[in-house]
Write an enzyme that holds these catalytic residues in place. Structure first.
Site, PDB file in Angstrom:
ATOM      1  CB  ILE A   1      -1.015   0.065   1.072  1.00  0.00           C
ATOM      2  CG1 ILE A   1      -0.296  -0.034   2.610  1.00  0.00           C
ATOM      3  CG2 ILE A   1      -2.226  -0.834   1.092  1.00  0.00           C
ATOM      4  CD1 ILE A   1      -0.993  -0.128   3.647  1.00  0.00           C
TER       5      ILE A   1
ATOM      6  CE  LYS B   1       9.890   0.706  -3.500  1.00  0.00           C
ATOM      7  NZ  LYS B   1      10.966   1.772  -2.860  1.00  0.00           N
TER       8      LYS B   1
ATOM      9  N   GLY C   1      11.503   1.373   3.269  1.00  0.00           N
ATOM     10  CA  GLY C   1      10.965   0.254   2.899  1.00  0.00           C
ATOM     11  C   GLY C   1       9.664   0.483   2.285  1.00  0.00           C
TER      12      GLY C   1
ATOM     13  CB  VAL D   1       3.363   0.569   3.979  1.00  0.00           C
ATOM     14  CG1 VAL D   1       2.415   0.177   5.112  1.00  0.00           C
ATOM     15  CG2 VAL D   1       4.374   1.138   4.967  1.00  0.00           C
TER      16      VAL D   1
ATOM     17  CE  LYS E   1       7.450   2.839   8.037  1.00  0.00           C
ATOM     18  NZ  LYS E   1       7.158   4.209   8.386  1.00  0.00           N
TER      19      LYS E   1
ATOM     20  CG  ASP F   1       9.751  12.518   9.499  1.00  0.00           C
ATOM     21  OD1 ASP F   1       9.855  13.585   8.684  1.00  0.00           O
ATOM     22  OD2 ASP F   1       9.839  11.464   8.819  1.00  0.00           O
TER      23      ASP F   1
END
Ligand code: ATP
Ligand code: MG
Length: 354
Positions: free
Chosen positions: A76, A78, A82, A84, A99, A192
């Site tokens: 679903i 990226k 990595g 998901v 993830k 973040d």
């Protein structure tokens, strides 16, 4: 002796046993099931049943959760670290987001990440994405997260372009509640906050994800894309390498909300068609130029004031998450009965499981 008439003789008729339906003991996925006992190729398990005869849903920190129990449905998303995947738990049918992060970094940093994940797991707040479990095996970290079926605000803005103020106020209220929890209760700086780390679902919930971890990851992977994605929402004091704190997240929230309202990233590049090709120029602009603001001819004075409070260049002048929760913009549309559930579902999600 007189014989009994044939029709009076006691007859015993033995009927063939009715065929036993496989569905009585085999589940759709081919698991043998008898009461609370389940056996399949992955082994045997006793799953306690509730009154409705369904296995109880997995709870965070559930020791029974294993990677082998998760069926992959599809990829679903990226990110820089990595992919998901949407996965489904074999025994309970619950959906999760998995993830998967390939770790090409030093052992000490890996340990730090696992440590952070453990802290994250203990987080319990309706506005923070639940981390159910995490696994580390052979250089790969797998994190089992609550699945948010509306995707991220980044996906959402792409579809709607701009979000009207009343919806933004309702979204912002939830993000601030999550931030109050992280800052004031858990003493965690997210580091973040950006549109792709704010996730939504069909119940109209908005939740913060990826706290702590992504910052550690991005500081060690050093890819340019990662750099751009994350640094665009970063406060001037972080970019210039000074000390920073919770107020750094407040700056990012202001930049995100401004983008959701206007439909474009808050800092306009010199050549808008090309975007920010010279990345250092963007960083310099954030540090040296005045902060962006909401155009007062398009937005309410409350919204403009909210954004300006968040993006004060000096972190000391920015309000805390708790103070912002009381800002007039947040309560401005309270009696409009804004229905975020309909708003999110009407736009539709390719990932919808509802
Ligand atoms: P970056 O790696 O630069 O931080 P990112 O936040 O997009 O970017 P990921 O955190 O790996 O990267 O997430 C990739 C995408 O997967 C997200 O943009 C989002 O659309 C989707 N996603 C992540 N977590 C979930 C979740 N719990 N539920 C549903 N979708 C998710
Ligand atoms: Mg993310």
């Amino acid at each position: 002796m007189k014989k009994a008439p044939l029709n009076k003789l006691p007859l015993t008729l033995s009927l063939p046993t009715p065929e036993v339906s496989y569905s009585k003991f085999l589940t759709a996925s081919g698991t043998f099931r008898d009461g609370d006992l389940f056996v399949n190729k992955d082994g045997l398990r006793i799953v306690p049943q509730d009154e409705n005869d369904h296995p109880p849903p997995i709870q965070p920190l559930d020791n029974q959760l294993t990677l082998a129990d998760l069926d992959t449905i599809k990829v679903i998303g990226k990110g820089s670290g990595g992919i998901v995947q949407l996965v489904r738990h074999k025994w309970t049918g619950q959906f999760f987001a998995l993830k998967i992060i390939q770790m090409n970094i030093q052992e000490t940093v890996r340990r730090q990440i696992v440590q952070e994940l453990k802290i994250n797991q203990a987080s319990q707040c309706p506005h923070v994405v639940v981390c159910y479990h995490c696994f580390y095996d052979n250089g790969v970290i797998s994190i089992v997260l609550e699945y948010m079926d509306g995707g991220s605000l980044a996906d959402f803005i792409k579809k709607v372009r701009r979000m009207p103020e009343p919806y933004l106020a309702a979204i912002c209220k939830q993000v601030l509640n999550g931030m109050i929890y992280l800052h004031h209760e858990k003493h965690i700086i997210h580091r973040d906050i950006k549109p792709s780390n704010l996730l939504v679902n069909h119940r109209g919930e908005v939740k913060i994800t990826d706290f702590g971890v992504s910052a550690v990851l991005t500081s060690t992977t050093g890819e340019r894309d990662t750099f751009v994605g994350t640094y665009s929402y970063m406060s001037p004091e972080r970019i210039s390498g000074g000390s920073y704190g919770y107020k750094s997240d407040i700056w990012s929230l202001g930049i995100v909300m401004l983008e959701c309202a206007t439909g474009s990233f808050a800092y306009v590049p010199p050549n808008p068609e090309e975007g920010w090709t010279n990345f250092y120029e963007l960083l310099e602009t954030i540090v040296d130029e005045p902060a962006p603001c909401a155009p007062s001819d398009q937005f309410s004075p409350e919204f403009c004031s909210f954004i300006s409070s968040c993006v004060q260049k000096d972190a000391k002048d920015r309000p805390s998450a708790q103070e912002l929760r009381e800002h007039p913009f947040i309560a401005k549309y309270d009696d409009w009965n804004i229905d975020l559930a309909s708003y999110f579902t009407s736009v539709g999600s390719p990932l919808a499981t509802f």
